[in-house]
Write a protein that holds these residues in place. Structure first.
Motif, PDB file in Angstrom:
ATOM      1  N   THR A 181     -41.408  48.810  21.384  1.00 39.59           N
ATOM      2  CA  THR A 181     -40.793  48.264  20.180  1.00 39.59           C
ATOM      3  C   THR A 181     -39.787  49.279  19.674  1.00 39.59           C
ATOM      4  N   LEU A 182     -38.601  48.790  19.361  1.00 38.89           N
ATOM      5  CA  LEU A 182     -37.545  49.653  18.849  1.00 38.89           C
ATOM      6  C   LEU A 182     -37.160  49.205  17.445  1.00 38.89           C
ATOM      7  N   TYR A 183     -37.351  50.104  16.497  1.00 40.43           N
ATOM      8  CA  TYR A 183     -36.887  49.861  15.132  1.00 40.43           C
ATOM      9  C   TYR A 183     -35.441  50.317  15.090  1.00 40.43           C
ATOM     10  N   ARG A 184     -34.577  49.401  14.688  1.00 37.30           N
ATOM     11  CA  ARG A 184     -33.144  49.690  14.765  1.00 37.30           C
ATOM     12  C   ARG A 184     -32.382  49.049  13.624  1.00 37.30           C
ATOM     13  N   GLU A 239     -28.546  47.409  12.629  1.00 37.06           N
ATOM     14  CA  GLU A 239     -27.316  46.847  13.186  1.00 37.06           C
ATOM     15  C   GLU A 239     -26.147  47.790  12.937  1.00 37.06           C
ATOM     16  N   CYS A 243     -28.884  53.944  17.667  1.00 38.02           N
ATOM     17  CA  CYS A 243     -29.749  52.846  18.109  1.00 38.02           C
ATOM     18  C   CYS A 243     -29.161  52.189  19.355  1.00 38.02           C
ATOM     19  N   GLU A 244     -27.860  52.010  19.365  1.00 40.66           N
ATOM     20  CA  GLU A 244     -27.205  51.362  20.509  1.00 40.66           C
ATOM     21  C   GLU A 244     -27.316  52.196  21.778  1.00 40.66           C
ATOM     22  N   VAL A 299     -30.697  51.380  23.069  1.00 41.47           N
ATOM     23  CA  VAL A 299     -30.695  50.025  23.631  1.00 41.47           C
ATOM     24  C   VAL A 299     -30.024  50.019  25.001  1.00 41.47           C
ATOM     25  N   ASP A 334     -38.966  44.931  22.266  1.00 43.40           N
ATOM     26  CA  ASP A 334     -38.826  44.075  21.097  1.00 43.40           C
ATOM     27  C   ASP A 334     -38.063  44.867  20.054  1.00 43.40           C
ATOM     28  N   SER A 335     -37.137  44.202  19.392  1.00 46.45           N
ATOM     29  CA  SER A 335     -36.379  44.849  18.324  1.00 46.45           C
ATOM     30  C   SER A 335     -36.951  44.463  16.974  1.00 46.45           C
ATOM     31  N   TRP A 371     -35.491  44.751  13.338  1.00 46.86           N
ATOM     32  CA  TRP A 371     -34.279  45.081  12.589  1.00 46.86           C
ATOM     33  C   TRP A 371     -34.672  45.552  11.202  1.00 46.86           C
ATOM     34  N   PRO A 420     -33.081  55.433  15.120  1.00 47.07           N
ATOM     35  CA  PRO A 420     -34.053  54.579  15.784  1.00 47.07           C
ATOM     36  C   PRO A 420     -35.450  55.209  15.831  1.00 47.07           C
TER      37      PRO A 420
END
Length: 77
Positions: free
Chosen positions: A4-7, A9, A14-15, A18, A29-30, A32, A53
């Motif tokens: 799980t990635l807490y990110r 936009e 974060c990118e 990803v 799983d993201s 947001w 992230p």
């Protein structure tokens, strides 16, 4: 491995994470998060801090922040 990635936009850090997850073909799983640090209660609950992230690997019991650390972890897992 599924993580799980807490990110956030538009977050370049974060990118980067990803992009690496995609390169390594890791399912993730993201979650947001809100742009305001003060509203990132879920991130704080999970990691003890509000910055992103944050990567959570429940399978291995790992939770970590900081994109560089996350990239190192992914490269060695």
């Amino acid at each position: 491995m599924t993580v799980t990635l807490y990110r956030l936009e538009g977050c370049p850090y974060c990118e980067r994470v990803v992009d690496r997850l995609n390169e390594l073909d890791v399912d993730f799983d993201s979650v947001w998060v809100d742009g305001l640090h003060s509203k990132r209660d879920e991130v704080k609950r999970v990691s003890g801090q509000r910055a992103v992230p944050v990567l959570v690997d429940d399978e291995r019991g790992i939770t970590m922040a900081e994109s560089e650390r996350i990239l190192e972890y992914l490269d060695t897992s």
